[in-house]
Design a protein around this motif. Structure first.
Motif: not given
Length: 529
Positions: A112-115, A120-121, A127-129, A169-172
């Protein structure tokens, strides 16, 4: 409370391309999961808890990604809605696949980190949060299921909790990096547009400059030039050729300036056109090679403009003087006429004749000067030369007491010109008088010919005399230049100025041979035949 609006939004093309590639990754991942359990069963720990559930979820995941791929190809709208469908599908599929593979210990939660990073890109705002929070809740709920159903240790919440922090953290971080890249892309795109506009403006400015401009690179190749270059060179300038092909003299000056870096302004005579030009060299930059700008200024045009300014000032001065001279001159002329009537001897009569003749000459010069000051008072009209010229020549012959047979007419019946009638009469009167004075003064000694060239009309006044000597041709139209003892030297100059005021050109045509007569040509604006 956040409100999510899944409306038809407009996103950059790069966002849609990124979403397309992310879905291809999702398609490959689902295919790998399904192929792994179909080929190896649960030997790879996929579906070790519930193999059937893993197979069904992987198959459904694959079908949904195919459907999403078709939707991306067919409909490029509602970007946020489609992105949310993709992310929610990833979260649900990942949690179910984890459940079928003994929960968090399967390691599938890391996928899910990749998704989330991919989402987030291309997502903006909160929305990404929302995606990160949804993934964290799903992971924690899945771990809660194992604790409640299978009585796992509650300490196992630590790893899902750390992974949830990793989701946020990944999303931000990914979103911040993406926003920075987007801002830079926007700035670069705007700079590209500004640069393109600047290049277009520079090209238009160079094209419209009165000076000739050449852009020369470090190898002597002319990358760009304006049309004025061809005018100064006297022949069509080549495209993308060495500077030597344009002018060896300019190439030599440029090479010397580049090596010595002194005297950036030099004067030379171009052999092709015979024009005197001032060459000025400027360094344009060093990135990717050395570029130089060569400016060529037509000094003959500058000198002509300076002469026109001087003549205009002189004209105003002489006009004022002429007004002051005219009254005493009239008094002198009138007094000489009275004295001539009361003359008492031949010597006194001769002196009075000298006074009268010179008074008339001065009066004629004053009239010419005053006519010159009125050259800009133009009242153009359409004149049919076939009607105007015969009557004008008859009037001229009667007033000058010249036989009408001395003039020959060669007319184009449909020729019409746009000209001030009074100015045309004065110009032709001067030309015919000069032609008769320098002709052989016999039948058809002076010929008036009319020729049509497209929308221009050529009117020639030709005599059968000896012609204008070669050494005097450059001085013909200079003010106060005359070879006739009784002339003022203003006739041809005023005639040319009046032609210019009417948009016409008066010039001397070079004869085919010496002694073949003089040919003065008027190029006038005509009407279609």
């Amino acid at each position: 409370m956040a409100t999510w609006h899944f409306t038809s939004d407009t996103q950059p093309d790069s966002f849609w391309v990124s979403l397309h590639y992310f879905n291809i990754y999702r398609l490959l991942l689902a295919g790998v999961f399904l192929a792994a359990v179909l080929i190896f069963g649960d030997s790879l720990n996929f579906g070790s808890h519930n193999l059937a559930l893993f197979e069904y979820v992987a198959g459904a995941y694959l079908l949904l990604t195919v459907a999403y791929q078709v939707l991306l190809e067919k409909m490029r709208s509602h970007f946020n809605f489609q992105l949310s469908l993709h992310v929610i599908t990833d979260i649900v599929a990942s949690v179910l696949l984890m459940n079928a593979s003994n929960g968090f210990r399967s390691g599938l939660g890391v996928m899910l980190l990749i998704s989330l990073a991919a989402a987030a890109l291309v997502s903006r705002g909160a929305l990404m949060l929302f995606y990160a929070a949804l993934a964290s809740i799903a992971i924690l709920l899945e771990q809660t299921y194992w604790i409640l159903v299978f009585d796992h240790n509650t300490a196992n919440y630590v790893q899902p909790g750390l992974l949830s922090i990793g989701y946020f953290a990944t999303a931000l971080i990914t979103n911040q990096l993406a926003q920075r890249v987007i801002r830079q892309e926007r700035v670069m795109r705007q700079r590209s547009v500004d640069l393109s506009n600047q290049l277009r403006i520079n090209q238009l400015v160079i094209q419209d400059m009165q000076d000739a401009v050449l852009v020369v690179d470090g190898n002597g190749l002319v990358r760009q030039h304006n049309p004025q270059v061809s005018v100064l060179l006297g022949w069509p300038a080549p495209e993308l050729d060495q500077i030597e092909k344009y002018s060896p003299e300019i190439a030599h000056m440029l090479a010397r300036w580049r090596s010595q870096r002194d005297n950036p302004t030099q004067t030379l005579l171009l052999p092709g056109s015979g024009k005197l030009v001032r060459a000025r060299f400027v360094e344009a930059g060093t990135d990717g090679g050395r570029f130089s700008l060569v400016f060529l200024e037509d000094l003959s045009q500058v000198q002509e403009q300076a002469q026109q300014l001087k003549l205009a000032a002189l004209g105003r001065l002489t006009a004022n003087i002429a007004h002051e001279i005219r009254n005493p001159l009239s008094a002198i002329s009138h007094a000489s006429e009275l004295l001539l009537e009361e003359q008492r001897g031949p010597s006194q009569g001769r002196l009075l004749h000298i006074i009268r003749d010179n008074s008339k000459r001065l009066d004629r010069m004053v009239r010419d000067v005053l006519e010159l000051t009125r050259r800009d008072r133009v009242h153009p009209e359409t004149i049919r030369l076939a009607v105007f010229l015969p009557s004008f020549i008859d009037e001229f012959a009667q007033n000058e007491k010249i036989p009408a047979s001395s003039f020959a007419l060669d007319l184009h019946d449909a020729s019409e010109i746009v000209f001030d009638r009074v100015h045309l009469q004065q110009v032709l009167w001067n030309l015919l008088r000069n032609a008769w004075r320098h002709s052989r003064q016999r039948e058809a000694s002076v010929r008036v010919a009319v020729r049509r060239q497209a929308n221009r009309v050529e009117l020639h006044v030709i005599d059968d005399g000896e012609g204008v000597p070669t050494h005097l041709r450059q001085q013909l139209f200079e003010p106060f230049f005359t070879t006739y003892s009784g002339g003022t030297g203003l006739g041809l100059y005023i005639a040319r100025e009046m032609c210019a005021a009417n948009g016409a050109i008066l010039e001397h045509v070079e004869p085919p041979s010496e002694g073949s007569g003089a040919d003065f040509r008027m190029l006038c604006g005509g009407r279609p035949a």
